[in-house]
Design an enzyme around this catalytic site. Structure first.
Site, PDB file in Angstrom:
ATOM      1  N   HIS A  25     -17.947  -1.074   7.674  1.00  0.00           N
ATOM      2  CA  HIS A  25     -16.496  -0.845   7.856  1.00  0.00           C
ATOM      3  C   HIS A  25     -16.378   0.518   8.546  1.00  0.00           C
ATOM      4  CE1 HIS A  25     -12.145  -0.984   6.567  1.00  0.00           C
ATOM      5  NE2 HIS A  25     -12.304   0.265   6.945  1.00  0.00           N
ATOM      6  N   ARG A  34     -14.489  13.451   8.704  1.00  0.00           N
ATOM      7  CA  ARG A  34     -15.254  13.850   7.517  1.00  0.00           C
ATOM      8  C   ARG A  34     -16.728  14.032   7.856  1.00  0.00           C
ATOM      9  NH1 ARG A  34     -12.765   8.993   4.736  1.00  0.00           N
ATOM     10  NH2 ARG A  34     -10.679   9.681   4.157  1.00  0.00           N
ATOM     11  N   ASN A  48       0.872  -1.185   0.000  1.00  0.00           N
ATOM     12  CA  ASN A  48       0.000   0.000   0.000  1.00  0.00           C
ATOM     13  C   ASN A  48       0.905   1.230   0.000  1.00  0.00           C
ATOM     14  OD1 ASN A  48      -1.874   1.988   0.348  1.00  0.00           O
ATOM     15  ND2 ASN A  48      -2.764   1.149   2.242  1.00  0.00           N
ATOM     16  N   GLY A  63     -14.170   2.676  10.691  1.00  0.00           N
ATOM     17  CA  GLY A  63     -12.927   3.112  11.328  1.00  0.00           C
ATOM     18  C   GLY A  63     -12.960   4.621  11.373  1.00  0.00           C
ATOM     19  N   SER A  64     -11.791   5.241  11.287  1.00  0.00           N
ATOM     20  CA  SER A  64     -11.790   6.699  11.213  1.00  0.00           C
ATOM     21  C   SER A  64     -12.500   7.120   9.920  1.00  0.00           C
ATOM     22  CB  SER A  64     -10.351   7.199  11.257  1.00  0.00           C
ATOM     23  OG  SER A  64     -10.366   8.590  11.295  1.00  0.00           O
ATOM     24  N   ARG A  77      -2.516  -2.074  -3.456  1.00  0.00           N
ATOM     25  CA  ARG A  77      -3.805  -1.467  -3.177  1.00  0.00           C
ATOM     26  C   ARG A  77      -3.917  -0.189  -4.015  1.00  0.00           C
ATOM     27  NH1 ARG A  77      -5.463   2.748   1.346  1.00  0.00           N
ATOM     28  NH2 ARG A  77      -7.689   2.732   0.932  1.00  0.00           N
ATOM     29  N   HIS A 136     -13.305   1.240   0.357  1.00  0.00           N
ATOM     30  CA  HIS A 136     -13.236   0.089   1.269  1.00  0.00           C
ATOM     31  C   HIS A 136     -13.772  -1.196   0.627  1.00  0.00           C
ATOM     32  CE1 HIS A 136     -13.808   3.261   4.679  1.00  0.00           C
ATOM     33  NE2 HIS A 136     -12.525   3.038   4.513  1.00  0.00           N
ATOM     34  N   ASP A 184     -10.609  10.494  17.627  1.00  0.00           N
ATOM     35  CA  ASP A 184     -10.506   9.147  18.181  1.00  0.00           C
ATOM     36  C   ASP A 184     -11.658   8.899  19.137  1.00  0.00           C
ATOM     37  OD1 ASP A 184      -9.737   6.861  19.859  1.00  0.00           O
ATOM     38  OD2 ASP A 184      -7.842   7.005  18.764  1.00  0.00           O
ATOM     39  N   THR A 185     -12.403   7.835  18.826  1.00  0.00           N
ATOM     40  CA  THR A 185     -13.621   7.549  19.606  1.00  0.00           C
ATOM     41  C   THR A 185     -13.324   7.331  21.089  1.00  0.00           C
ATOM     42  OG1 THR A 185     -13.318   5.297  18.804  1.00  0.00           O
ATOM     43  CG2 THR A 185     -15.033   6.611  17.751  1.00  0.00           C
ATOM     44  N   GLY A 221     -11.643  -0.218  12.899  1.00  0.00           N
ATOM     45  CA  GLY A 221     -11.251   0.279  14.232  1.00  0.00           C
ATOM     46  C   GLY A 221     -12.387   0.395  15.239  1.00  0.00           C
ATOM     47  N   GLU A 245      -7.635  -6.596   4.594  1.00  0.00           N
ATOM     48  CA  GLU A 245      -7.547  -6.245   3.178  1.00  0.00           C
ATOM     49  C   GLU A 245      -6.296  -6.851   2.523  1.00  0.00           C
ATOM     50  OE1 GLU A 245      -8.370  -2.544   4.979  1.00  0.00           O
ATOM     51  OE2 GLU A 245      -9.466  -1.822   3.214  1.00  0.00           O
TER      52      GLU A 245
HETATM   53  P1  ADP Z   1      -8.617   4.183   9.334  1.00  0.00           P
HETATM   54  O1  ADP Z   1      -8.077   2.917   8.683  1.00  0.00           O
HETATM   55  O2  ADP Z   1      -9.749   4.801   8.626  1.00  0.00           O
HETATM   56  O3  ADP Z   1      -7.569   5.166   9.755  1.00  0.00           O
HETATM   57  P2  ADP Z   1      -9.159   2.423  11.600  1.00  0.00           P
HETATM   58  O4  ADP Z   1     -10.025   1.335  11.061  1.00  0.00           O
HETATM   59  O5  ADP Z   1      -7.757   2.099  11.940  1.00  0.00           O
HETATM   60  O6  ADP Z   1      -9.276   3.712  10.692  1.00  0.00           O
HETATM   61  O7  ADP Z   1      -9.892   3.000  12.898  1.00  0.00           O
HETATM   62  C1  ADP Z   1      -9.302   3.977  13.709  1.00  0.00           C
HETATM   63  C2  ADP Z   1     -10.312   4.447  14.740  1.00  0.00           C
HETATM   64  O8  ADP Z   1     -10.871   3.319  15.428  1.00  0.00           O
HETATM   65  C3  ADP Z   1      -9.703   5.303  15.829  1.00  0.00           C
HETATM   66  O9  ADP Z   1      -9.716   6.656  15.457  1.00  0.00           O
HETATM   67  C4  ADP Z   1     -10.626   5.052  16.988  1.00  0.00           C
HETATM   68  O10 ADP Z   1     -11.706   5.947  16.876  1.00  0.00           O
HETATM   69  C5  ADP Z   1     -11.140   3.652  16.761  1.00  0.00           C
HETATM   70  N1  ADP Z   1     -10.468   2.653  17.608  1.00  0.00           N
HETATM   71  C6  ADP Z   1      -9.361   1.975  17.330  1.00  0.00           C
HETATM   72  N2  ADP Z   1      -9.030   1.137  18.346  1.00  0.00           N
HETATM   73  C7  ADP Z   1      -9.971   1.310  19.273  1.00  0.00           C
HETATM   74  C8  ADP Z   1     -10.201   0.744  20.560  1.00  0.00           C
HETATM   75  N3  ADP Z   1      -9.383  -0.172  21.065  1.00  0.00           N
HETATM   76  N4  ADP Z   1     -11.282   1.175  21.227  1.00  0.00           N
HETATM   77  C9  ADP Z   1     -12.107   2.078  20.718  1.00  0.00           C
HETATM   78  N5  ADP Z   1     -11.943   2.659  19.486  1.00  0.00           N
HETATM   79  C10 ADP Z   1     -10.883   2.278  18.795  1.00  0.00           C
END
Ligand code: ADP
Length: 401
Positions: A209, A242, A8, A211-212, A90, A181, A284-285, A332, A387
């Site tokens: 899917h 976003r 990637n 994640g961020s 990728r 994705h 970050d969640t 994530g 992936e």
């Molecule tokens: P991307 O590939 O889009 O950057 P990811 O799939 O890696 O995103 O997801 C990252 C996000 O997942 C982080 O910003 C956070 O919000 C969340 N995250 C990752 N690990 C954890 C965890 N252990 N607990 C809670 N949220 C998490």
């Protein structure tokens, strides 16, 4: 036994993962970061799985590829370059051209098409090609393929992928929903279909899917019917930074009110909005969840907006499919954040009859497992996405290894 690499390449980084195939055994992985800088960072996992990191100048992607190859030899992950039989890249944007992964052939057709799509993915397609060319220079006899984030979504119908504007814009500028994705959604739906739906016919799956960056996909009989990202990853649900879908006039209004340029506002919608923009805390969640429990008003609002939007998308995708056999959570947040999964289900439980099993939801973190209760209208599972393995599998399939 032979080896295949998933790559990637980004503008300043190059990630890689080497597999022994067909066993699908991951041998090593790593990343070159800060390409173009004197203090570049090269990280590789040795045979014991330990991370080995070096800080050194990484002038360009060719230097990064040399580092990867030398690292594999130096750590005795391979003894000879001949062991590598294929490389899969990728590629973020395949436009309307690719409904499957494609070989980088001698005729240069794949390369030309990816290049022609740079205006649709300026931050990605260019760097992907730079990565491909650097590997071609270093390993000229090794077959290389392109695996597109968009190809899985090419089965969408016209009425789903066109925007409600003059279709001439599609003819002239290829303007439509492409999604993203796709490799992840394909992986998740294949596992769900096989392992949880026992290869049933006429299966209907929603994959999340989350994640961020985040997107949903409605999948019927293994084919994408609808996905939430659009022309670019800015569309769909609210994400880490976003906006997701919004009334387009917000854009115009903000440009005229703030006096800032269209580009600045566009960057803000991509990089400073979503959970980060509303909470004012983080994308970050985990940080937002901590603030939520302390009663922070903006954190509470951000999570409510995020959960509402996602639940509304799930309900509308169920409507589009007519029936749903399983919902898959991944990436994530989907894999690791029981609190957020519960927040979404709270918003659509009454209408859809979805129920999480409290214990299963809370204990399923970073691993696969069922999280719905027995009386949920639709079963729900967590499946960690992968992936890279899809890239390795496609490399074997296309190069007929
Ligand atoms: P991307 O590939 O889009 O950057 P990811 O799939 O890696 O995103 O997801 C990252 C996000 O997942 C982080 O910003 C956070 O919000 C969340 N995250 C990752 N690990 C954890 C965890 N252990 N607990 C809670 N949220 C998490």
């Amino acid at each position: 036994m032979y080896k295949v690499m998933a790559v990637n390449a980004g503008s300043s980084s190059l990630k890689f993962k080497l597999y022994e195939m067909p066993e699908e055994k991951a041998l090593t992985s790593g990343i070159c970061e800060r390409i173009g800088h004197d203090d570049g960072i090269f990280t590789i996992r040795d045979k014991e799985g330990n991370k080995v990191t070096k800080v050194l100048p990484i002038k360009d992607h060719s230097v990064a590829v040399e580092l990867v190859i030398n690292g594999l030899l130096e750590h005795h992950i391979i003894e000879s370059l001949d062991e590598i039989k294929g490389i899969g890249h990728r590629i973020v944007q395949g436009g309307p051209y690719f409904s499957d992964s494609a070989i980088f052939g001698e005729d240069g057709d794949t390369e030309k098409k990816i290049e022609s799509l740079i205006p649709l993915a300026p931050l990605h397609n260019g760097p992907h090609l730079i990565g491909y060319r650097a590997f071609k220079k270093a390993l000229p006899n090794v077959g290389q393929i392109a695996v597109f984030d968009t190809s899985f979504h090419q089965t969408m119908e016209e009425a789903d992928y066109l925007y409600p504007i003059d279709p001439e814009y599609y003819e002239k500028y290829q303007l439509r929903r492409y999604g993203a994705h796709g490799t992840s959604h394909r992986y998740l739906s294949e596992i769900a279909q096989h392992k949880y739906l026992h290869d049933k016919e006429d299966s209907r799956i929603i994959t999340l899917h989350i994640g961020s960056g985040a997107s949903l996909c409605a999948i019927k009989d293994g084919k994408c019917v609808l996905t939430s990202m659009g022309l670019t990853p800015l569309g769909g649900i609210m994400m880490g930074t976003r906006t997701g879908d919004m009334d387009p006039s917000v854009f115009n209004y903000l440009v005229s009110k703030t006096g800032r340029s269209a580009e600045e506002i566009f960057q803000e919608f991509n990089k400073k909005s979503g959970l980060l923009g509303v909470s004012g805390i983080s994308n970050d969640t985990r940080d937002i969840e901590a603030a939520y429990h302390k009663g922070d008003k903006r954190a509470i609002l951000a999570i409510k907006m995020w959960a509402l939007k996602l639940s509304q998308f799930i309900a509308s995708y169920a409507c589009r499919l007519g029936r749903v056999d399983i919902i898959v959570w991944s990436a994530g947040i989907g894999e690791n954040a029981p609190f957020y999964r519960q927040a979404v289900i709270d918003e659509c439980a009454e209408f859809m009859g979805l129920k999480l099993d409290k214990k299963l939801n809370e204990s399923t973190i970073g691993k696969e497992g069922v999280i719905s209760s027995k009386d949920s209208s639709i079963p729900m599972v967590v499946i960690p996405t992968d992936e890279e393995i899809m890239i390795a599998r496609d490399t074997v399939r296309l190069l007929k290894l």
